[in-house]
Design an enzyme around this catalytic site. Structure first.
Site, PDB file in Angstrom:
ATOM      1  N   GLU A 124      30.426  51.751  45.368  1.00  0.00           N
ATOM      2  CA  GLU A 124      30.135  51.154  44.063  1.00  0.00           C
ATOM      3  C   GLU A 124      28.693  50.616  44.022  1.00  0.00           C
ATOM      4  O   GLU A 124      27.984  50.800  43.034  1.00  0.00           O
ATOM      5  CB  GLU A 124      31.166  50.057  43.754  1.00  0.00           C
ATOM      6  CG  GLU A 124      30.921  49.260  42.488  1.00  0.00           C
ATOM      7  CD  GLU A 124      30.799  50.095  41.208  1.00  0.00           C
ATOM      8  OE1 GLU A 124      31.076  51.299  41.227  1.00  0.00           O
ATOM      9  OE2 GLU A 124      30.373  49.516  40.196  1.00  0.00           O
ATOM     10  N   TRP A 162      39.778  41.328  18.597  1.00  0.00           N
ATOM     11  CA  TRP A 162      39.788  42.416  19.588  1.00  0.00           C
ATOM     12  C   TRP A 162      41.190  42.374  20.162  1.00  0.00           C
ATOM     13  O   TRP A 162      41.538  41.436  20.876  1.00  0.00           O
ATOM     14  CB  TRP A 162      38.727  42.129  20.646  1.00  0.00           C
ATOM     15  CG  TRP A 162      38.320  43.321  21.434  1.00  0.00           C
ATOM     16  CD1 TRP A 162      37.686  44.433  20.973  1.00  0.00           C
ATOM     17  CD2 TRP A 162      38.489  43.509  22.839  1.00  0.00           C
ATOM     18  NE1 TRP A 162      37.453  45.294  22.009  1.00  0.00           N
ATOM     19  CE2 TRP A 162      37.930  44.756  23.159  1.00  0.00           C
ATOM     20  CE3 TRP A 162      39.057  42.752  23.858  1.00  0.00           C
ATOM     21  CZ2 TRP A 162      37.926  45.265  24.450  1.00  0.00           C
ATOM     22  CZ3 TRP A 162      39.045  43.248  25.142  1.00  0.00           C
ATOM     23  CH2 TRP A 162      38.492  44.494  25.427  1.00  0.00           C
ATOM     24  N   LYS A 168      28.189  54.985  27.580  1.00  0.00           N
ATOM     25  CA  LYS A 168      29.184  53.984  27.991  1.00  0.00           C
ATOM     26  C   LYS A 168      30.570  54.601  28.069  1.00  0.00           C
ATOM     27  O   LYS A 168      31.335  54.316  28.985  1.00  0.00           O
ATOM     28  CB  LYS A 168      29.174  52.811  26.987  1.00  0.00           C
ATOM     29  CG  LYS A 168      30.108  51.667  27.357  1.00  0.00           C
ATOM     30  CD  LYS A 168      29.660  50.991  28.631  1.00  0.00           C
ATOM     31  CE  LYS A 168      30.646  49.975  29.152  1.00  0.00           C
ATOM     32  NZ  LYS A 168      30.433  49.688  30.595  1.00  0.00           N
ATOM     33  N   GLU A 191      22.329  54.563  39.234  1.00  0.00           N
ATOM     34  CA  GLU A 191      22.409  54.836  37.795  1.00  0.00           C
ATOM     35  C   GLU A 191      21.420  54.048  36.960  1.00  0.00           C
ATOM     36  O   GLU A 191      21.031  54.492  35.886  1.00  0.00           O
ATOM     37  CB  GLU A 191      23.839  54.664  37.258  1.00  0.00           C
ATOM     38  CG  GLU A 191      24.302  53.233  37.078  1.00  0.00           C
ATOM     39  CD  GLU A 191      25.689  53.145  36.438  1.00  0.00           C
ATOM     40  OE1 GLU A 191      26.509  52.372  36.926  1.00  0.00           O
ATOM     41  OE2 GLU A 191      25.935  53.844  35.449  1.00  0.00           O
ATOM     42  N   LYS A 228      25.861  51.968  41.388  1.00  0.00           N
ATOM     43  CA  LYS A 228      25.182  51.020  40.499  1.00  0.00           C
ATOM     44  C   LYS A 228      23.677  51.152  40.642  1.00  0.00           C
ATOM     45  O   LYS A 228      22.951  51.222  39.667  1.00  0.00           O
ATOM     46  CB  LYS A 228      25.640  49.606  40.874  1.00  0.00           C
ATOM     47  CG  LYS A 228      25.697  48.627  39.778  1.00  0.00           C
ATOM     48  CD  LYS A 228      26.998  48.607  39.023  1.00  0.00           C
ATOM     49  CE  LYS A 228      27.481  49.961  38.599  1.00  0.00           C
ATOM     50  NZ  LYS A 228      28.793  50.028  38.103  1.00  0.00           N
ATOM     51  N   CYS A 259      37.298  38.584  20.734  1.00  0.00           N
ATOM     52  CA  CYS A 259      37.410  37.999  19.393  1.00  0.00           C
ATOM     53  C   CYS A 259      36.232  37.071  19.114  1.00  0.00           C
ATOM     54  O   CYS A 259      35.625  36.522  20.022  1.00  0.00           O
ATOM     55  CB  CYS A 259      38.694  37.199  19.296  1.00  0.00           C
ATOM     56  SG  CYS A 259      40.144  38.156  19.741  1.00  0.00           S
ATOM     57  N   HIS A 265      27.342  62.081  61.964  1.00  0.00           N
ATOM     58  CA  HIS A 265      27.750  63.475  61.787  1.00  0.00           C
ATOM     59  C   HIS A 265      26.808  64.228  60.855  1.00  0.00           C
ATOM     60  O   HIS A 265      27.192  65.236  60.270  1.00  0.00           O
ATOM     61  CB  HIS A 265      29.203  63.537  61.285  1.00  0.00           C
ATOM     62  CG  HIS A 265      30.156  62.929  62.262  1.00  0.00           C
ATOM     63  ND1 HIS A 265      30.482  63.530  63.453  1.00  0.00           N
ATOM     64  CD2 HIS A 265      30.815  61.745  62.253  1.00  0.00           C
ATOM     65  CE1 HIS A 265      31.314  62.751  64.133  1.00  0.00           C
ATOM     66  NE2 HIS A 265      31.533  61.658  63.425  1.00  0.00           N
ATOM     67  N   ASN A 269      41.004  32.482  19.544  1.00  0.00           N
ATOM     68  CA  ASN A 269      40.553  33.376  20.634  1.00  0.00           C
ATOM     69  C   ASN A 269      41.312  32.975  21.887  1.00  0.00           C
ATOM     70  O   ASN A 269      41.555  31.781  22.099  1.00  0.00           O
ATOM     71  CB  ASN A 269      39.061  33.185  20.934  1.00  0.00           C
ATOM     72  CG  ASN A 269      38.182  33.805  19.873  1.00  0.00           C
ATOM     73  OD1 ASN A 269      38.665  34.391  18.930  1.00  0.00           O
ATOM     74  ND2 ASN A 269      36.882  33.646  20.044  1.00  0.00           N
ATOM     75  N   GLY A 270      41.636  33.932  22.736  1.00  0.00           N
ATOM     76  CA  GLY A 270      42.302  33.596  24.003  1.00  0.00           C
ATOM     77  C   GLY A 270      43.744  34.075  23.992  1.00  0.00           C
ATOM     78  O   GLY A 270      44.119  34.959  23.220  1.00  0.00           O
ATOM     79  N   ARG A 318      30.187  41.990  20.073  1.00  0.00           N
ATOM     80  CA  ARG A 318      31.213  41.684  21.069  1.00  0.00           C
ATOM     81  C   ARG A 318      32.356  42.694  21.016  1.00  0.00           C
ATOM     82  O   ARG A 318      33.220  42.699  21.901  1.00  0.00           O
ATOM     83  CB  ARG A 318      31.779  40.280  20.815  1.00  0.00           C
ATOM     84  CG  ARG A 318      30.770  39.167  21.008  1.00  0.00           C
ATOM     85  CD  ARG A 318      31.160  37.925  20.234  1.00  0.00           C
ATOM     86  NE  ARG A 318      32.391  37.336  20.687  1.00  0.00           N
ATOM     87  CZ  ARG A 318      32.475  36.256  21.467  1.00  0.00           C
ATOM     88  NH1 ARG A 318      31.386  35.669  21.893  1.00  0.00           N
ATOM     89  NH2 ARG A 318      33.631  35.776  21.826  1.00  0.00           N
TER      90      ARG A 318
HETATM   91  O1  M6R Z   1      35.664  53.820  30.831  1.00  0.00           O
HETATM   92  P1  M6R Z   1      35.917  54.368  32.212  1.00  0.00           P
HETATM   93  O2  M6R Z   1      36.239  53.292  33.204  1.00  0.00           O
HETATM   94  O3  M6R Z   1      36.951  55.447  32.215  1.00  0.00           O
HETATM   95  O4  M6R Z   1      34.555  55.038  32.629  1.00  0.00           O
HETATM   96  C1  M6R Z   1      34.448  55.743  33.820  1.00  0.00           C
HETATM   97  C2  M6R Z   1      33.010  55.932  34.226  1.00  0.00           C
HETATM   98  O5  M6R Z   1      32.327  56.690  33.267  1.00  0.00           O
HETATM   99  C3  M6R Z   1      32.297  54.586  34.395  1.00  0.00           C
HETATM  100  O6  M6R Z   1      32.985  53.773  35.293  1.00  0.00           O
HETATM  101  C4  M6R Z   1      30.869  54.778  34.894  1.00  0.00           C
HETATM  102  O7  M6R Z   1      30.872  55.321  36.172  1.00  0.00           O
HETATM  103  C5  M6R Z   1      30.153  53.431  34.873  1.00  0.00           C
HETATM  104  N1  M6R Z   1      29.452  53.279  33.656  1.00  0.00           N
HETATM  105  C6  M6R Z   1      29.248  53.210  36.009  1.00  0.00           C
HETATM  106  O8  M6R Z   1      28.669  51.947  35.957  1.00  0.00           O
END
Ligand code: M6R
Length: 610
Positions: A483, A75, A605, A490, A487, A2, A506, A101-102, A27
């Site tokens: 993870e 939001w 995204k 990507e 990161k 928000c 292995h 907000n909150g 936001r």
């Molecule tokens: O919105 P979601 O959590 O379902 O998205 C899943 C993946 O597309 C997302 O986590 C993607 O791997 C990330 N952007 C990686 O940083």
């Protein structure tokens, strides 16, 4: 997330509020509204959807004239996106108008109390209760009434308030939700974020937690929550408008990494009983006996959310001993999984819109399973279609690379694992108070882990000219390695793989050659010696090993080339802290390589296509 804007001065408030709200659009929001003093009354307009819808409502002959008002972009949290739930809210008499907000944690109790006294509520929000409470507790003095109300509401809030009893005055209250005051000449402003007021002034007061500001056109006074005056320094904003949207950070990703202490706190808010002994999940409404009947859990998700699920699997299995499978949604949806009415399906999705995850959710429902969604977006498809929802409350995540969404998903999963253990009265219930106490320390520990930033930045400079790298770890450290690896690949476009440390020999060990970077995550005490042996295997092949380990770990210092230390935490909760240096590493590697950090090539995204 928000947004709040408030104005008092001599300009047309409508123009200032709409402009300010437009600067907060980044936001994310689902509805918007403004309220302005006009001809002795308050004119209020709100609309679901984009700000343009609201602008149309107040265009031409419908323009609201007046030079004092408050505005909001919402939001959705409590209550779906709708005109009724949009802010500002008023009490029944229209004496008080508020934006918030909150989260008001005790709103249900207050709402019942006020309803019994004859107040009628028009929205499903927690926020509306504040307007009614102000009217109910009216002392004859605006400021005193706000102080009295702030003693009665619990939770995190930023409020902008005006009243017909005392026109010519705005009051702003900040408790655990950001709020600033813009200082002009013959005009003053309230805003939840600096971009909203940058067009008009660069001089601001940043309200501290538990501070109240009383604004007239010519004056701003600040107080603590019991009414004692406070002194403030004027902060001069020197950033450009676009940097201001990023909170002064170079990229949204870095801003979002730094938001994690706050985001984790928000995830925990209202979910731990006051005595710290139990998890509270009012939002889960299972039929009687369902918790006892569950005989398996399937966690289904994609990308980063899937990695969070890998940690969730271990947390749920440890505290409930129910077998948990964690699977990528694109596989799950097509493989005819064995599910029954006693299978609990957990879908994890930041956006709540990922096509593969939604397909898995729908398939599971068709098969008669109960679906719990863990998501960040209220009103998303996952939130609407799942039987139960846990919101992560991370706030909008704009950078494609997911950071605060991941850590808040982890915290949600730990809470859920504890809650399920409580519901099933498992023998592990006795561990819950100590886990909850550990969870409550995470915001502070996350802030400490962020202090690795400059060390990581210089390591990233060396890493960035490499083309390949490996992450290794065991147990929960393996989940975090996955993870960290995603990161890094990507946004840096390096070729990076994560391996369970014991699996290297292995096959993958053949790729370990002189100077190849290996990042080892070493937080799991019970697997410590084993991981150390695997580190020695790669060191023997002259790899360059960077370890992420707890402070005070002397042994690791002797075994690797460089150590990034993180604060000590219960190893069970370590993924939340250990991932932070890895996020920073990806960020800086991407910056050094000159990439578009927030919008990496080929990625979106929200992946709403198969
Ligand atoms: O919105 P979601 O959590 O379902 O998205 C899943 C993946 O597309 C997302 O986590 C993607 O791997 C990330 N952007 C990686 O940083």
């Amino acid at each position: 997330m928000c947004g709040i804007v408030g104005y008092i001065g001599s300009k047309q408030a409508q123009d200032v509020l709409l402009h300010g709200l437009s600067k907060l659009e980044y936001r994310g929001y689902d509805s918007a509204g403004i309220a302005i003093f006009e001809n002795g009354g308050v004119s209020l307009k709100k609309s679901v959807g984009r700000l343009a819808n609201l602008a149309e409502l107040v265009d031409g002959p419908d323009r609201i004239t007046g030079s004092q008002g408050i505005g909001h972009t919402r939001w959705a949290t409590h209550g779906r996106p709708s005109d009724e739930n949009a802010h500002p809210h008023q009490d029944g008499t229209g004496n008080f108008t508020i934006v918030h907000n909150g989260i008001i944690e005790n709103y249900m109790q207050l709402r019942e109390e006020l309803t019994a006294k004859g107040h009628t509520f028009l929205s499903e929000t927690d926020s509306e209760v504040v307007a009614h409470l102000l009217d109910d507790m009216w002392t004859g003095n605006f400021f005193d009434t706000v102080i009295a109300v702030s003693q009665r509401i619990h939770g995190a809030y930023a409020l902008g308030i005006m009243t017909k009893h005392e026109p010519g005055k705005l009051i702003a209250v900040r408790k655990q939700s950001p709020l600033i005051i813009g200082l002009g000449e013959g005009e003053n402003f309230i805003a939840s974020d600096i971009p909203a007021i940058l067009e008009y002034t660069r001089n601001v007061y940043i309200l501290d937690d538990g501070e109240i500001a009383v604004l007239t056109a010519d004056r701003v006074e600040t107080f603590d929550l019991v009414g004692n005056p406070t002194t403030k320094e004027v902060y001069e904003v020197t950033w450009s408008a676009s940097a201001a949207e990023k909170g002064g950070y170079e990229h949204f990703m870095l801003k979002e990494i730094h938001e994690q202490p706050r985001a984790i706190r928000d995830t925990l808010t209202g979910r731990i009983s006051e005595d710290g002994q139990n998890v509270v999940f009012d939002e889960i409404n299972w039929p009687a006996g369902f918790a006892e009947k569950i005989d398996r859990v399937h966690i289904v998700a994609c990308g980063t959310s899937w990695h969070a699920g890998m940690v969730g699997k271990q947390a749920i299995e440890r505290l409930t001993r129910i077998p948990v499978d964690c699977e990528v949604a694109s596989e799950y949806r097509y493989r005819d999984p064995i599910v029954t009415e006693n299978t609990l399906i957990i879908v994890i999705t930041q956006s709540g819109e990922t096509a593969d995850t939604m397909a898995a959710l729908r398939e599971a429902k068709l098969q008669g399973s109960r679906v719990l969604a863990i998501t960040n977006v209220v009103g998303s498809s996952a939130a609407r279609e799942a039987d139960d929802v846990i919101f992560t409350w991370a706030g909008p995540e704009i950078s494609v690379a997911s950071t605060k969404a991941y850590t808040t998903q982890l915290v949600s999963l730990y809470l859920f694992a504890g809650w399920l253990a409580q519901e099933r009265k498992t023998p592990f219930v006795s561990e819950i108070p100590s886990i909850l106490s550990g969870l409550q320390q995470l915001p502070e520990l996350a802030a400490m882990a962020l202090q690795t930033e400059s060390e990581i930045e210089s390591f990233a400079k060396n890493l960035a000219d490499k083309e390949n790298a490996f992450f290794i770890g065991r147990g929960l450290d393996y989940a975090v390695s996955l993870e960290g690896s995603l990161k890094l690949k990507e946004i840096s476009y390096m070729h990076v793989e994560a391996y369970a440390a014991g699996e290297l020999k292995h096959g993958t060990l053949a790729l370990i050659v002189e100077d190849i970077p290996v990042i080892a995550v070493v937080t799991q005490e019970s697997l410590y010696e084993k991981t150390l042996s695997n580190i020695k295997e790669v060191k023997a092949r002259d790899a360059f090993v960077l370890a992420v380990a707890f402070e005070g770990d002397e042994e690791i210092q002797k075994s690797v080339d460089q150590v990034i230390t993180i604060p000590r935490v219960d190893p069970f909760l370590a993924p939340v802290i250990a991932v932070i240096p890895l996020q920073l590493l990806s960020y800086y590697a991407s910056v050094v390589r000159g990439n578009d950090v927030d919008n990496p090539r080929n990625l979106a995204k929200s992946v709403t296509v198969e």
